[in-house]
Write a protein that holds these residues in place. Structure first.
Motif, PDB file in Angstrom:
ATOM      1  N   GLY A   1      64.930 -21.289  48.040  1.00 31.67           N
ATOM      2  CA  GLY A   1      65.673 -22.204  48.901  1.00 31.67           C
ATOM      3  C   GLY A   1      66.712 -21.527  49.770  1.00 31.67           C
ATOM      4  O   GLY A   1      67.503 -22.202  50.433  1.00 31.67           O
ATOM      5  N   HIS A   2      66.726 -20.193  49.785  1.00 30.20           N
ATOM      6  CA  HIS A   2      67.680 -19.448  50.597  1.00 30.20           C
ATOM      7  C   HIS A   2      66.938 -18.397  51.413  1.00 30.20           C
ATOM      8  O   HIS A   2      65.871 -17.923  51.003  1.00 30.20           O
ATOM      9  CB  HIS A   2      68.740 -18.782  49.717  1.00 30.20           C
ATOM     10  N   ILE A   3      67.474 -18.040  52.555  1.00 24.98           N
ATOM     11  CA  ILE A   3      66.823 -17.071  53.423  1.00 24.98           C
ATOM     12  C   ILE A   3      67.776 -15.925  53.764  1.00 24.98           C
ATOM     13  O   ILE A   3      68.995 -16.070  53.688  1.00 24.98           O
ATOM     14  CB  ILE A   3      66.312 -17.725  54.730  1.00 24.98           C
ATOM     15  N   VAL A   4      67.186 -14.806  54.151  1.00 24.77           N
ATOM     16  CA  VAL A   4      67.957 -13.634  54.562  1.00 24.77           C
ATOM     17  C   VAL A   4      68.330 -13.789  56.034  1.00 24.77           C
ATOM     18  O   VAL A   4      67.473 -14.028  56.881  1.00 24.77           O
ATOM     19  CB  VAL A   4      67.141 -12.340  54.372  1.00 24.77           C
TER      20      VAL A   4
ATOM     21  N   THR B   1      69.653 -27.804  47.539  1.00 23.16           N
ATOM     22  CA  THR B   1      70.330 -28.617  46.523  1.00 23.16           C
ATOM     23  C   THR B   1      71.122 -27.759  45.536  1.00 23.16           C
ATOM     24  O   THR B   1      71.791 -28.296  44.667  1.00 23.16           O
ATOM     25  CB  THR B   1      69.315 -29.461  45.729  1.00 23.16           C
ATOM     26  N   SER B   2      71.026 -26.424  45.679  1.00 24.94           N
ATOM     27  CA  SER B   2      71.793 -25.564  44.775  1.00 24.94           C
ATOM     28  C   SER B   2      72.406 -24.408  45.545  1.00 24.94           C
ATOM     29  O   SER B   2      71.750 -23.800  46.395  1.00 24.94           O
ATOM     30  CB  SER B   2      70.900 -25.031  43.645  1.00 24.94           C
ATOM     31  N   VAL B   3      73.671 -24.147  45.259  1.00 26.17           N
ATOM     32  CA  VAL B   3      74.415 -23.087  45.943  1.00 26.17           C
ATOM     33  C   VAL B   3      75.254 -22.337  44.906  1.00 26.17           C
ATOM     34  O   VAL B   3      75.552 -22.876  43.843  1.00 26.17           O
ATOM     35  CB  VAL B   3      75.327 -23.654  47.050  1.00 26.17           C
ATOM     36  N   PRO B   4      75.634 -21.086  45.191  1.00 30.37           N
ATOM     37  CA  PRO B   4      76.391 -20.310  44.208  1.00 30.37           C
ATOM     38  C   PRO B   4      77.748 -20.937  43.883  1.00 30.37           C
ATOM     39  O   PRO B   4      78.530 -21.254  44.776  1.00 30.37           O
ATOM     40  CB  PRO B   4      76.577 -18.955  44.889  1.00 30.37           C
TER      41      PRO B   4
ATOM     42  N   PHE C   1      74.554 -21.465  39.662  1.00 29.82           N
ATOM     43  CA  PHE C   1      74.387 -22.320  40.835  1.00 29.82           C
ATOM     44  C   PHE C   1      74.666 -23.777  40.460  1.00 29.82           C
ATOM     45  O   PHE C   1      74.500 -24.172  39.307  1.00 29.82           O
ATOM     46  CB  PHE C   1      72.957 -22.212  41.375  1.00 29.82           C
ATOM     47  N   SER C   2      75.098 -24.556  41.441  1.00 34.71           N
ATOM     48  CA  SER C   2      75.303 -25.986  41.206  1.00 34.71           C
ATOM     49  C   SER C   2      74.981 -26.760  42.474  1.00 34.71           C
ATOM     50  O   SER C   2      74.712 -26.173  43.523  1.00 34.71           O
ATOM     51  CB  SER C   2      76.744 -26.260  40.759  1.00 34.71           C
ATOM     52  N   ASP C   3      75.032 -28.080  42.384  1.00 36.24           N
ATOM     53  CA  ASP C   3      74.768 -28.919  43.550  1.00 36.24           C
ATOM     54  C   ASP C   3      76.087 -29.222  44.258  1.00 36.24           C
ATOM     55  O   ASP C   3      77.123 -28.641  43.962  1.00 36.24           O
ATOM     56  CB  ASP C   3      74.030 -30.196  43.156  1.00 36.24           C
TER      57      ASP C   3
END
Length: 198
Positions: free
Chosen positions: A69-72, A123-126, A6-8
């Motif tokens: 920080g992520h939802i289904v 603040t973080s995504v794949p 993950f990164s910003d």
């Protein structure tokens, strides 16, 4: 199929700054998160496989994201003991909640492909998704920010242009995801389109 890296949004900030004079990094990152969430929901590109057990007498299951920080936002596929469940074998009561139509008779191993998107303020995504479609996310960010009135970077004409670019690119990404990145296309992106839209 777990995303480990993950990164910003720093790469997006760098790419859009030249066209957004005076805009600060925090504002760009905030809007990048919003655009990324919209992209994930429209394309279903952020998918994870989770393993769980189904038990006799327990028919309802609520899935949670394996990433903070992520939802289904949906469930793409379900298997129990290696057999794929079809619509009718379960009912989906909410984006993350399913209920089996029939109870299992013994403890069974199950897998689900869940569709995720980031929460507001993420603040973080794949990396695998951000690296694959950076131009799409950047176009969405520029479309949103250039539409904001009264700023040095306000530009309604360019905002409209980038909104069109964003739509074209997320539709192509959705088709890629739907076709499982096969070079021989099996179908268009699965989304509802207005009959009035040209």
């Amino acid at each position: 199929m777990i995303h480990h890296s993950f990164s910003d949004f720093s790469s997006i900030v760098v790419s859009v700054l030249p066209e957004l004079p005076g805009c600060i990094d925090e504002i760009i990152s905030s809007h990048a998160c919003t655009v990324f969430a919209d992209f994930c929901e429209k394309t279903q590109a952020f998918i994870e496989e989770v393993e769980f057990s189904v038990s006799p007498g327990l028919d309802r299951y609520d899935f949670v994201s394996p990433h903070e920080g992520h939802i289904v936002v949906g469930i793409k596929n379900l298997t129990v003991d290696g057999s794929t469940l079809k619509p009718g074998d379960y009912v989906q009561h909410a984006p993350s909640v399913i209920e089996l139509a029939e109870s299992v008779t013994a403890e069974s191993k199950a897998k689900a492909l869940i569709i995720l998107k980031p929460r507001p303020g993420c603040t973080s995504v794949p990396d695998s998704i951000l690296d694959r479609w950076p131009d799409c996310i950047a176009a969405g960010v520029k479309a949103r920010l250039m539409a904001m009135p009264g700023n040095d970077w306000t530009n309604p004409q360019l905002s409209g242009y980038y909104a069109g670019e964003y739509k074209t690119m997320w539709m192509a990404a959705a088709a890629d995801v739907r076709n499982e990145f096969d070079v021989s296309r099996k179908g268009r992106a699965g989304f509802a389109r207005s009959v009035w839209e040209v």
